[in-house]
Design a protein around this motif. Structure first.
Motif, PDB file in Angstrom:
ATOM      1  N   SER A 170       5.708 -43.865 -72.946  1.00 22.92           N
ATOM      2  CA  SER A 170       6.538 -44.868 -73.598  1.00 22.92           C
ATOM      3  C   SER A 170       7.960 -44.349 -73.779  1.00 22.92           C
ATOM      4  O   SER A 170       8.178 -43.189 -74.127  1.00 22.92           O
ATOM      5  N   ARG A 171       8.931 -45.221 -73.537  1.00 21.81           N
ATOM      6  CA  ARG A 171      10.338 -44.865 -73.710  1.00 21.81           C
ATOM      7  C   ARG A 171      10.916 -45.426 -75.003  1.00 21.81           C
ATOM      8  O   ARG A 171      12.122 -45.327 -75.243  1.00 21.81           O
ATOM      9  N   ASP A 172      10.068 -45.999 -75.820  1.00 21.89           N
ATOM     10  CA  ASP A 172      10.514 -46.484 -77.120  1.00 21.89           C
ATOM     11  C   ASP A 172      10.730 -45.301 -78.055  1.00 21.89           C
ATOM     12  O   ASP A 172      10.246 -44.187 -77.803  1.00 21.89           O
ATOM     13  N   ASP A 173      11.440 -45.533 -79.162  1.00 20.70           N
ATOM     14  CA  ASP A 173      11.711 -44.442 -80.079  1.00 20.70           C
ATOM     15  C   ASP A 173      10.601 -44.222 -81.098  1.00 20.70           C
ATOM     16  O   ASP A 173      10.514 -43.150 -81.694  1.00 20.70           O
ATOM     17  N   THR A 174       9.730 -45.209 -81.299  1.00 21.38           N
ATOM     18  CA  THR A 174       8.664 -45.029 -82.286  1.00 21.38           C
ATOM     19  C   THR A 174       7.640 -43.970 -81.884  1.00 21.38           C
ATOM     20  O   THR A 174       7.207 -43.189 -82.746  1.00 21.38           O
ATOM     21  N   PRO A 175       7.202 -43.867 -80.619  1.00 16.23           N
ATOM     22  CA  PRO A 175       6.258 -42.791 -80.273  1.00 16.23           C
ATOM     23  C   PRO A 175       6.807 -41.394 -80.535  1.00 16.23           C
ATOM     24  O   PRO A 175       6.050 -40.493 -80.900  1.00 16.23           O
ATOM     25  N   ALA A 176       8.107 -41.202 -80.368  1.00 17.67           N
ATOM     26  CA  ALA A 176       8.699 -39.896 -80.658  1.00 17.67           C
ATOM     27  C   ALA A 176       8.566 -39.569 -82.143  1.00 17.67           C
ATOM     28  O   ALA A 176       8.287 -38.425 -82.517  1.00 17.67           O
ATOM     29  N   LEU A 177       8.765 -40.563 -83.005  1.00 18.76           N
ATOM     30  CA  LEU A 177       8.576 -40.347 -84.440  1.00 18.76           C
ATOM     31  C   LEU A 177       7.125 -40.014 -84.754  1.00 18.76           C
ATOM     32  O   LEU A 177       6.840 -39.124 -85.563  1.00 18.76           O
ATOM     33  N   PHE A 178       6.213 -40.718 -84.111  1.00 21.31           N
ATOM     34  CA  PHE A 178       4.792 -40.467 -84.364  1.00 21.31           C
ATOM     35  C   PHE A 178       4.378 -39.078 -83.893  1.00 21.31           C
ATOM     36  O   PHE A 178       3.571 -38.409 -84.546  1.00 21.31           O
ATOM     37  N   ARG A 179       4.922 -38.633 -82.767  1.00 22.53           N
ATOM     38  CA  ARG A 179       4.584 -37.286 -82.303  1.00 22.53           C
ATOM     39  C   ARG A 179       5.087 -36.221 -83.273  1.00 22.53           C
ATOM     40  O   ARG A 179       4.420 -35.199 -83.504  1.00 22.53           O
ATOM     41  N   GLY A 180       6.269 -36.452 -83.838  1.00 25.08           N
ATOM     42  CA  GLY A 180       6.773 -35.517 -84.832  1.00 25.08           C
ATOM     43  C   GLY A 180       5.908 -35.475 -86.080  1.00 25.08           C
ATOM     44  O   GLY A 180       5.591 -34.404 -86.600  1.00 25.08           O
ATOM     45  N   LEU A 181       5.507 -36.648 -86.564  1.00 21.58           N
ATOM     46  CA  LEU A 181       4.623 -36.696 -87.728  1.00 21.58           C
ATOM     47  C   LEU A 181       3.280 -36.052 -87.429  1.00 21.58           C
ATOM     48  O   LEU A 181       2.710 -35.364 -88.278  1.00 21.58           O
ATOM     49  N   GLN A 182       2.782 -36.266 -86.222  1.00 23.61           N
ATOM     50  CA  GLN A 182       1.494 -35.676 -85.855  1.00 23.61           C
ATOM     51  C   GLN A 182       1.584 -34.158 -85.799  1.00 23.61           C
ATOM     52  O   GLN A 182       0.666 -33.450 -86.235  1.00 23.61           O
ATOM     53  N   HIS A 183       2.697 -33.647 -85.282  1.00 23.74           N
ATOM     54  CA  HIS A 183       2.873 -32.197 -85.221  1.00 23.74           C
ATOM     55  C   HIS A 183       2.937 -31.598 -86.631  1.00 23.74           C
ATOM     56  O   HIS A 183       2.326 -30.561 -86.910  1.00 23.74           O
TER      57      HIS A 183
END
Length: 241
Positions: A25-38
């Motif tokens: 996904s090139r949206d910005d929300t998955p990047a936020l979710f990956r950070g929270l998951q980390h």
């Protein structure tokens, strides 16, 4: 009475570390979710994060009495999404109720009674995140990023960026105008940055900018007298435009 995070899994709730995030996904929300998951999956980092939340969110409130409030982890997730997307509370309220991945990070599964957030509930709880708390959380994230990149404290960081083409109105003559725009922005930003950081050698950047502007007008005038301008206009009315 407010908990950092519920210790009891609810029916249908997925562990944070097992939530699937689309890597393409090139949206910005998955990047936020990956950070929270980390952050959540790193036990030491998660412990420090929860201590920050417990210390800064309503510090003078007795957590043992009163009606249950929103868990601090959910408040942080909503706050990170709002800040990362730069959205208002209206959009955040809609995402909290209808975005499946966000609801999974909030601890909601396919079943359960806590299925809908009221608008005022989102506003009141996310507003508890003070700028000082968000700054402290950002410091933890940067520190964790240095550890992932295997950087020592104080070591220089190098980043990469990707450029892309945006359609715009390019005025005549193309090369001279683009050169003027580049020099204008370069001198302006360099002069302001030098003044902000106390770097000498850029005291006359405004004078240099005026000299470059004069050269630009001279070049533009030469192009007009040679007939380039009128010729460009005639040839640009067809397929070129």
């Amino acid at each position: 009475m407010r908990e950092v995070q519920s210790r009891q899994f609810r029916l249908g709730e997925a562990p944070i570390g097992e939530i699937w995030i689309d890597p393409k996904s090139r949206d910005d929300t998955p990047a936020l979710f990956r950070g929270l998951q980390h952050i959540y999956c790193d036990e030491a980092l998660r412990t420090r994060l929860f201590e920050l939340l417990d210390e800064h969110v309503l510090p003078g409130t007795d957590r043992r009495v009163g009606r249950p409030g929103m868990e601090l982890w959910r408040i942080l997730v909503l706050g990170v999404v709002k800040q990362g997307l730069g959205c208002d509370f209206g959009r955040l309220h809609d995402l909290a109720n209808h975005h499946a991945t966000l609801r999974a990070f909030l601890g909601h599964g396919e079943f359960g009674e806590e299925s809908y957030y009221e608008y005022q509930t989102v506003v009141d709880n996310v507003s508890l995140l003070t700028p000082e708390l968000l700054s402290a959380v950002g410091g933890l994230v940067v520190e964790s990023g240095h550890a992932v990149a295997r950087k020592k404290p104080g070591a220089p960081l190098r980043g990469r960026c990707d450029s892309f083409v945006v359609e715009t109105d390019v005025h005549y003559p193309t090369d001279v105008n683009l050169l003027w725009d580049a020099m204008r922005c370069l001198l302006r930003e360099s002069g302001r940055s030098a003044r902000r950081h106390g770097i000498s050698g850029w005291r006359q950047w405004r004078h240099q900018l005026r000299l470059v502007r004069r050269l630009f007008h001279r070049c533009a005038g030469l192009g007009g007298r040679r007939g380039f301008r009128s010729g460009w206009r005639r040839t640009s009315t067809g397929a070129a435009r």
